[in-house]
Scaffold this motif. Structure first.
Motif, PDB file in Angstrom:
ATOM      1  N   VAL A 128      -2.664 -15.008   0.483  1.00  0.00           N
ATOM      2  CA  VAL A 128      -2.844 -13.642  -0.007  1.00  0.00           C
ATOM      3  C   VAL A 128      -2.349 -12.656   1.052  1.00  0.00           C
ATOM      4  CG1 VAL A 128      -4.792 -14.169  -1.520  1.00  0.00           C
ATOM      5  CG2 VAL A 128      -5.221 -13.520   0.833  1.00  0.00           C
ATOM      6  N   PHE A 129      -2.037 -11.446   0.602  1.00  0.00           N
ATOM      7  CA  PHE A 129      -1.650 -10.389   1.524  1.00  0.00           C
ATOM      8  C   PHE A 129      -2.773  -9.369   1.580  1.00  0.00           C
ATOM      9  CE2 PHE A 129       0.434  -6.446   2.801  1.00  0.00           C
ATOM     10  CZ  PHE A 129       1.067  -6.886   3.963  1.00  0.00           C
ATOM     11  N   ASN A 130      -3.239  -9.080   2.787  1.00  0.00           N
ATOM     12  CA  ASN A 130      -4.309  -8.123   3.004  1.00  0.00           C
ATOM     13  C   ASN A 130      -3.677  -6.750   3.232  1.00  0.00           C
ATOM     14  OD1 ASN A 130      -6.263  -6.443   4.246  1.00  0.00           O
ATOM     15  ND2 ASN A 130      -7.417  -8.230   4.895  1.00  0.00           N
ATOM     16  N   PHE A 131      -3.799  -5.864   2.248  1.00  0.00           N
ATOM     17  CA  PHE A 131      -3.176  -4.557   2.339  1.00  0.00           C
ATOM     18  C   PHE A 131      -3.873  -3.633   3.336  1.00  0.00           C
ATOM     19  CE2 PHE A 131      -1.056  -5.891  -1.504  1.00  0.00           C
ATOM     20  CZ  PHE A 131       0.179  -5.292  -1.396  1.00  0.00           C
ATOM     21  N   GLU A 132      -5.127  -3.876   3.633  1.00  0.00           N
ATOM     22  CA  GLU A 132      -5.829  -3.055   4.625  1.00  0.00           C
ATOM     23  C   GLU A 132      -5.325  -3.348   6.031  1.00  0.00           C
ATOM     24  OE1 GLU A 132     -10.076  -3.067   4.320  1.00  0.00           O
ATOM     25  OE2 GLU A 132     -10.004  -2.941   2.135  1.00  0.00           O
ATOM     26  N   LEU A 133      -5.124  -4.628   6.328  1.00  0.00           N
ATOM     27  CA  LEU A 133      -4.660  -5.046   7.651  1.00  0.00           C
ATOM     28  C   LEU A 133      -3.142  -5.208   7.714  1.00  0.00           C
ATOM     29  CD1 LEU A 133      -7.382  -7.753   8.411  1.00  0.00           C
ATOM     30  CD2 LEU A 133      -7.338  -5.368   9.163  1.00  0.00           C
ATOM     31  N   LEU A 134      -2.487  -5.158   6.568  1.00  0.00           N
ATOM     32  CA  LEU A 134      -1.049  -5.376   6.457  1.00  0.00           C
ATOM     33  C   LEU A 134      -0.639  -6.703   7.089  1.00  0.00           C
ATOM     34  CD1 LEU A 134       0.375  -1.800   7.109  1.00  0.00           C
ATOM     35  CD2 LEU A 134       0.095  -2.966   4.927  1.00  0.00           C
ATOM     36  N   LYS A 135      -1.349  -7.749   6.689  1.00  0.00           N
ATOM     37  CA  LYS A 135      -1.009  -9.076   7.201  1.00  0.00           C
ATOM     38  C   LYS A 135      -1.355 -10.153   6.188  1.00  0.00           C
ATOM     39  CE  LYS A 135      -4.019 -10.929  10.210  1.00  0.00           C
ATOM     40  NZ  LYS A 135      -4.719 -11.169  11.456  1.00  0.00           N
ATOM     41  N   TRP A 136      -0.703 -11.292   6.360  1.00  0.00           N
ATOM     42  CA  TRP A 136      -0.934 -12.443   5.492  1.00  0.00           C
ATOM     43  C   TRP A 136      -2.187 -13.165   5.896  1.00  0.00           C
ATOM     44  CZ3 TRP A 136       1.841 -12.585   1.303  1.00  0.00           C
ATOM     45  CH2 TRP A 136       3.088 -11.976   1.293  1.00  0.00           C
ATOM     46  N   GLU A 137      -2.813 -13.802   4.930  1.00  0.00           N
ATOM     47  CA  GLU A 137      -3.981 -14.635   5.190  1.00  0.00           C
ATOM     48  C   GLU A 137      -3.737 -16.010   4.584  1.00  0.00           C
ATOM     49  OE1 GLU A 137      -7.271 -12.467   3.537  1.00  0.00           O
ATOM     50  OE2 GLU A 137      -7.211 -10.959   5.121  1.00  0.00           O
TER      51      GLU A 137
END
Length: 80
Positions: free
Chosen positions: A5-14
């Motif tokens: 998933v992509f975390n839009f708050e942190l702007l990074k992949w998980e």
């Protein structure tokens, strides 16, 4: 296996594993996979938030992006 998933708050992949990155580096040898995952894709996703957060097939998005980058490099090599 956890879903990517992509975390839009942190702007990074998980949930991307080291083994997954190594696999992609092997599949797309001319692409800087780390730079794409940590800089180019997050910047593009941040600039194109409208409707993009509803993606469910993030792995497909990543593979399509990397394949496109590889094709660009191969075309550049042919043109030279």
């Amino acid at each position: 296996m956890l879903k990517i998933v992509f975390n839009f708050e942190l702007l990074k992949w998980e949930n991307i594993t080291v083994d997954q990155v190594k696999f992609w580096e092997n599949c797309y040898p001319d692409v800087d996979v780390i730079a794409c995952l940590t800089k180019k894709m997050p910047a593009w996703l941040d600039a194109n938030r409208d409707g993009k957060g509803k993606k469910k097939l993030w792995k497909r998005f990543i593979v399509n992006w990397l394949a496109s980058q590889q094709e660009r490099y191969e075309q550049f090599k042919i043109e030279k």
